[in-house]
Design a protein around this motif. Sequence first.
Motif, PDB file in Angstrom:
ATOM      1  N   VAL A 200       0.857  -1.196   0.000  1.00  0.00           N
ATOM      2  CA  VAL A 200       0.000   0.000   0.000  1.00  0.00           C
ATOM      3  C   VAL A 200       0.883   1.232   0.000  1.00  0.00           C
ATOM      4  CG1 VAL A 200      -1.783   1.302   1.204  1.00  0.00           C
ATOM      5  CG2 VAL A 200      -1.832  -1.188   1.259  1.00  0.00           C
TER       6      VAL A 200
ATOM      7  N   ASP B 272       0.157   4.883   0.251  1.00  0.00           N
ATOM      8  CA  ASP B 272      -0.963   5.786   0.555  1.00  0.00           C
ATOM      9  C   ASP B 272      -0.454   7.217   0.612  1.00  0.00           C
ATOM     10  OD1 ASP B 272      -3.375   6.831   1.257  1.00  0.00           O
ATOM     11  OD2 ASP B 272      -3.419   6.005   3.283  1.00  0.00           O
TER      12      ASP B 272
ATOM     13  N   ILE C 137      -3.887  -0.324   7.003  1.00  0.00           N
ATOM     14  CA  ILE C 137      -2.729  -0.686   6.179  1.00  0.00           C
ATOM     15  C   ILE C 137      -2.128  -2.001   6.658  1.00  0.00           C
ATOM     16  CG2 ILE C 137      -0.381   0.002   5.573  1.00  0.00           C
ATOM     17  CD1 ILE C 137      -1.348   2.887   5.520  1.00  0.00           C
TER      18      ILE C 137
ATOM     19  N   LEU D 120      -4.344  -4.764   5.471  1.00  0.00           N
ATOM     20  CA  LEU D 120      -4.172  -4.987   4.029  1.00  0.00           C
ATOM     21  C   LEU D 120      -2.868  -5.721   3.743  1.00  0.00           C
ATOM     22  CD1 LEU D 120      -5.445  -1.548   2.655  1.00  0.00           C
ATOM     23  CD2 LEU D 120      -6.574  -3.756   2.419  1.00  0.00           C
ATOM     24  N   ASP D 121      -1.785  -5.334   4.421  1.00  0.00           N
ATOM     25  CA  ASP D 121      -0.495  -6.014   4.252  1.00  0.00           C
ATOM     26  C   ASP D 121      -0.634  -7.511   4.528  1.00  0.00           C
ATOM     27  OD1 ASP D 121       0.918  -3.811   3.504  1.00  0.00           O
ATOM     28  OD2 ASP D 121       1.644  -3.325   5.506  1.00  0.00           O
TER      29      ASP D 121
ATOM     30  N   VAL E 110      -1.443  -1.320  -4.093  1.00  0.00           N
ATOM     31  CA  VAL E 110      -2.414  -0.230  -4.088  1.00  0.00           C
ATOM     32  C   VAL E 110      -1.694   1.106  -4.028  1.00  0.00           C
ATOM     33  CG1 VAL E 110      -4.413   0.742  -2.913  1.00  0.00           C
ATOM     34  CG2 VAL E 110      -4.070  -1.734  -2.919  1.00  0.00           C
TER      35      VAL E 110
ATOM     36  N   THR F 215      -2.771   5.298  -3.828  1.00  0.00           N
ATOM     37  CA  THR F 215      -3.878   6.247  -3.676  1.00  0.00           C
ATOM     38  C   THR F 215      -3.492   7.601  -4.267  1.00  0.00           C
ATOM     39  OG1 THR F 215      -3.154   6.991  -1.499  1.00  0.00           O
ATOM     40  CG2 THR F 215      -4.657   5.111  -1.578  1.00  0.00           C
TER      41      THR F 215
ATOM     42  N   ALA G 118     -10.997   0.202   2.712  1.00  0.00           N
ATOM     43  CA  ALA G 118     -10.047  -0.882   2.986  1.00  0.00           C
ATOM     44  C   ALA G 118     -10.725  -2.246   2.832  1.00  0.00           C
ATOM     45  CB  ALA G 118      -9.470  -0.729   4.392  1.00  0.00           C
TER      46      ALA G 118
END
Length: 794
Positions: free
Chosen positions: A26, A28, A38, A41-42, A54, A56, A133
């Motif tokens: 990510v 971001d 985050i 997501l990791d 990802v 942003t 997320a």
Amino acid sequence: MLLVMVTTMGNFVFAAAEVPARQGVVTDTIGLFTSSEITSLDKVINQSKIKLNVLTAAKLTETEAEALASQAYKNWELSQNTVSVVISTNPNYVFAYYDNAELKKAVSVASTKDIKGIIDANFVPKAKSGKVADGVIELSKAFNMLKLTITPVVSHEEVKESQEVATSSSSEKPLMISLLVIVLAGGALVVIVLAVKRNRAIVQIKEASKEINALFSKLSELSGFVVMQDYTKGLVTGKTHTFLKLVDDEMDLIREVVLKTSDELKTYSVSWFGSVNAMQKAEIAKNVAQTSRGKINELKTKVQKVENSLLEIAKKIKESNEKVASFEGKVRKLQETTSYNLDSMTLRINDAKTFVAAADEADDFDLVEAQSKMDIAIDIIEELSTDIEKLHDQFVIFTNLPNAIASAKAKVNEIVASEGLLLADFDPYKEFPIANNRLDVVGQFLRSGRTIKAMGETEKINRILNEAVLNTQKLVDMRNTTQESVINIEKKIKTLTSQSNQVEVEIQKIAREFDQKHYIDLSTSFALIKEDIQNAIQTLPALKALNDPMVQQYIKAATQTKELINAVTSVEIMQQKLLGQYGELKLKQDKLQNQYKDAKQNYQQAMASLDHNNIRSTSNLESLSISINREMNQAARTLDLTPVDLEDIARQISTLQTSVGSYASHVEGILKEKQDAERRLHQLQTDYSSSRIRYGNKVNTSRYNSQYNSSISEIDRLITAGLFMQAMSKMNQAESYARDMQREHDSIIAEERRQADESLRSSSSSTSSGGSTWDYTSSSTDTSSSSDSGGSSW
């Protein structure tokens, strides 16, 4: 040709050729996700076969967002099993890009058909609810649920590393040389990967060895610490030494495990294909190191606790010796001041010395025994400290105690003389010899040095003296209170005697007007009241005699006075209750009469409703009416009887109320039936008249009118007779005539329409019509490329 698109996102400027540095799965740049999101997501993405990366952004157009997804994939040199995802806000777009033919094929045959479909089905619903997320996680799950086989690929970084070792051949050389170079390059790549893994394993083995070797210094430090406790501080024998020996034994066990692990690591060699075993070996060694460190720290804490206990005991021994030495000087001074021998203080000082010395000796081999001896010594010292500190003040108080005894006796003499007390049932003078005896005990305690005990005896003497004076004065107070109470009792008895005549009159009235059951208990209660009043009258002379100045049995008189007051008060309550009985019975009688009137009025109102609405009484109503009239007559006769039985009247009126309620309810139901029948009849007549007008031009209504009018006449007769339910049933028959009229009308209309349609088809059969069809072909898309992209707004 390189297409460059630049767009501003807050403080960031993106170009298709200038993608920000990758920060992990990510990146971001606009703070769209929280740190916990985050992390989540990791975890999810790194555990997946198809991995998302990802990025942003903000304020991008749809074209710019799509281009950024493609450029990020290339600039970050992502592998074939990775998808580049760009999430742009204000406006909201999300685009995904990858370069994998198998993945592209799997997407195309999925139920969602393309990338946009996958995004719309999985990401967009979550993103719209503010859970971006969660949308990414769902998107990751969707890609990984596609039916495809991901061929293991080497990342761009690994390829780049292998290319530094193996050089590629010129494309112009023969085919065999090119194949040889490819094989060599592949072999070199395998060697490099094995070398990297082996080096990592060697590093971990070295780190584990370092941790294990560090434990030797900790063990040496602990061993020295124990030796210092054992020898420098004199713990050479007994239980304390045994404890330290146990510590030594535990250290030997730890040392043996650490030495064995250290030797294994020193002789361990990491082979080219043994990196996994080496890493496991290193992990085991680190666990051993961690466990051993914990045990060493525990042992040091135990030894430290022993040291702290020794220091605490040594401190107490020193302080106690200092206090005992100071006590000896203070006792000598007190002996000179008071001329007392204070032998108890001297003995206790010697006892304290003995226990302090025993504790000093025991701390070398038994801490528990030393602590026990020290506790006893401290208790003795604390008691001595108070005895010595308070002795002088208590000596002064003791010298004044004879005067205090004489003063208390003088106060008693004064009260006895001024009040002329005979002290018939209490003698305060018996307390003074007891006080003098305790005075001698106080002197004995003080001369031996027992100040605390002398203080306790002094308090008892003061309490005896105070009670002697106070109790003498209480005799006077009792006498005066009894005199006032006797006067009040005489007044109350006079009032009760006067009210007794009134109570008797009330009971006679009840007996005349009400049934026996209402006053039989009253007569019994009144008899008891008169008896209690007579007993009180008889008790008064004896009570006055006890309180007479020539007798002076004041305590006994006070006790009997209190009992008599309670008895008279109870009589007062009972008499007041009897006085209210006639009024309560009259209230009940009035209430029952009102209930009778209400029931009668309700019955009459229900009958009036029938007359007002011209409704004939039914057989059920007639039967109820007969029963109600009988019950009303019976209740009226019972109310007029003398004496009155209120309980019997209450039962009759309750029955009457139930019957009247049933009658009224029945009348209400008949009225509702009439209203419903009349309302429906009116609606029926209105509807029939309307139908006759509406259908009259098509239908011969005269043949329906006769039947309808006959039904209406019968309905009117039934309503007049009060047969409302039969009238409602007859209305159903009348409604059927209107429905028959409507069906005949509808049939005529349908036939007319059919004939009109046939006429129309017949007139149009002589004309002809023609036309042509057209088709289109859709443009096909190129499917030869392995890359694919798609996106959606949200």
